[in-house]
Design a protein around this motif. Structure first.
Motif, short mmCIF file in Angstrom:
data_model
loop_
_atom_site.label_atom_id
_atom_site.label_comp_id
_atom_site.label_asym_id
_atom_site.label_seq_id
_atom_site.Cartn_x
_atom_site.Cartn_y
_atom_site.Cartn_z
N PHE A 1 0.83 -1.21 0.00
CA PHE A 1 0.00 0.00 0.00
C PHE A 1 0.86 1.26 0.00
O PHE A 1 0.53 2.25 -0.67
CB PHE A 1 -0.96 0.00 1.18
CG PHE A 1 -2.18 -0.84 0.95
CD1 PHE A 1 -3.28 -0.34 0.28
CD2 PHE A 1 -2.23 -2.15 1.40
CE1 PHE A 1 -4.40 -1.11 0.04
CE2 PHE A 1 -3.35 -2.94 1.17
CZ PHE A 1 -4.43 -2.41 0.49
N LEU B 1 -10.63 9.22 -4.18
CA LEU B 1 -10.33 7.92 -4.81
C LEU B 1 -9.48 7.04 -3.89
O LEU B 1 -9.74 5.84 -3.75
CB LEU B 1 -9.62 8.13 -6.14
CG LEU B 1 -10.45 8.76 -7.25
CD1 LEU B 1 -9.55 9.16 -8.43
CD2 LEU B 1 -11.55 7.82 -7.70
N ILE B 2 -8.49 7.63 -3.25
CA ILE B 2 -7.61 6.87 -2.35
C ILE B 2 -8.41 6.35 -1.16
O ILE B 2 -8.29 5.18 -0.78
CB ILE B 2 -6.43 7.76 -1.88
CG1 ILE B 2 -5.50 8.03 -3.05
CG2 ILE B 2 -5.69 7.11 -0.73
CD1 ILE B 2 -4.45 9.11 -2.77
N GLU B 3 -9.23 7.22 -0.56
CA GLU B 3 -10.02 6.82 0.61
C GLU B 3 -10.97 5.69 0.26
O GLU B 3 -11.12 4.72 1.00
CB GLU B 3 -10.78 8.02 1.16
CG GLU B 3 -11.55 7.70 2.43
CD GLU B 3 -12.22 8.91 3.02
OE1 GLU B 3 -12.52 8.87 4.22
OE2 GLU B 3 -12.44 9.91 2.29
N ARG B 4 -11.62 5.80 -0.88
CA ARG B 4 -12.56 4.76 -1.31
C ARG B 4 -11.83 3.43 -1.51
O ARG B 4 -12.31 2.38 -1.11
CB ARG B 4 -13.25 5.20 -2.60
CG ARG B 4 -14.52 4.46 -2.86
CD ARG B 4 -15.38 5.07 -3.94
NE ARG B 4 -14.82 6.23 -4.60
CZ ARG B 4 -14.97 6.50 -5.88
NH1 ARG B 4 -15.66 5.72 -6.65
NH2 ARG B 4 -14.44 7.58 -6.41
N PHE B 5 -10.67 3.48 -2.12
CA PHE B 5 -9.88 2.27 -2.34
C PHE B 5 -9.46 1.63 -1.02
O PHE B 5 -9.63 0.44 -0.81
CB PHE B 5 -8.64 2.59 -3.19
CG PHE B 5 -7.69 1.44 -3.31
CD1 PHE B 5 -7.97 0.39 -4.17
CD2 PHE B 5 -6.54 1.40 -2.55
CE1 PHE B 5 -7.10 -0.69 -4.28
CE2 PHE B 5 -5.67 0.33 -2.67
CZ PHE B 5 -5.95 -0.71 -3.52
N PHE B 6 -8.92 2.44 -0.12
CA PHE B 6 -8.41 1.90 1.13
C PHE B 6 -9.50 1.37 2.05
O PHE B 6 -9.30 0.35 2.70
CB PHE B 6 -7.59 2.96 1.88
CG PHE B 6 -6.16 3.01 1.46
CD1 PHE B 6 -5.21 2.22 2.07
CD2 PHE B 6 -5.76 3.84 0.44
CE1 PHE B 6 -3.90 2.26 1.68
CE2 PHE B 6 -4.45 3.90 0.04
CZ PHE B 6 -3.50 3.10 0.65
N SER C 1 -10.62 -2.12 0.85
CA SER C 1 -9.48 -3.01 0.65
C SER C 1 -8.90 -3.50 1.97
O SER C 1 -8.64 -4.69 2.14
CB SER C 1 -8.39 -2.33 -0.15
OG SER C 1 -8.85 -1.96 -1.42
#
Length: 187
Positions: free
Chosen positions: A140, A166-171, A174
């Protein structure tokens, strides 16, 4: 006096980096600007890269003066990105002066604690074996580092809030899923 001298040298480096790339800055330039001797510089730092590391570490420490948690990690990352934009010429002149691997090492050193805190905040993460946890933090961190380096390389012109979203949604999804998967296989 020692910390004050280090801060003076750091301020001189940043001032010079706002005007030219790191590979065009000499120790003499820094000591002249800080009004100290070369001997004083070498008393505190091994070389310009050591001073750069100190400068970036101290700026990051002051910027992120709070513990990074599950609730504030996006705000901490936002602070780093906004600071990078504010110090745009310093960041760009550093970016264009040193090897990508050096920048990756520095950024992952800053990002790894953020990712580690975020992972640790996930329920059940304490059951993930240390080797697996280190692997996840590295994956990550390097991925996030790559995105940030790309953003810097493109002149830091992208929308920070869109990138953070986008980063927050991915993390968010995940990490929860990975904790479930890695604890299921943990001894």
């Amino acid at each position: 006096m020692s910390n004050m001298t280090k801060r003076m040298l750091s301020a001189s480096l940043k001032k010079l980096l706002s005007q030219k790339t790191l590979d065009n800055i000499t120790i003499q330039d820094i000591t002249d600007d800080a009004e100290v001797s070369r001997k004083t510089f070498y008393y505190h730092f091994q070389d310009i890269y050591d001073l750069l590391n100190y400068t970036l570490t101290e700026d990051t420490r002051r910027l992120l003066d709070t513990e990074i948690t599950r609730d504030n990690w996006v705000d901490c990352l936002r602070k780093l990105l906004i600071y990078s934009q504010k110090e745009r010429m310093v960041v760009l002149n550093t970016f264009h002066s040193i090897q990508r691997s050096t920048l990756e090492a520095e950024f992952t050193r800053w990002l790894s604690p953020i990712i580690a805190s975020l992972l640790a905040s996930q329920p059940g993460s304490e059951r993930i074996p240390e080797e697996d946890r280190d692997f996840l933090i590295n994956i990550f961190s390097y991925g996030l580092c790559g995105m940030i380096l790309r953003w810097i390389g493109e002149g830091m012109t992208g929308d920070i809030e869109k990138m953070l979203s986008l980063i927050e949604r991915f993390f968010s999804g995940s990490l929860e899923d990975l904790v479930r998967r890695y604890t299921r296989t943990a001894p």
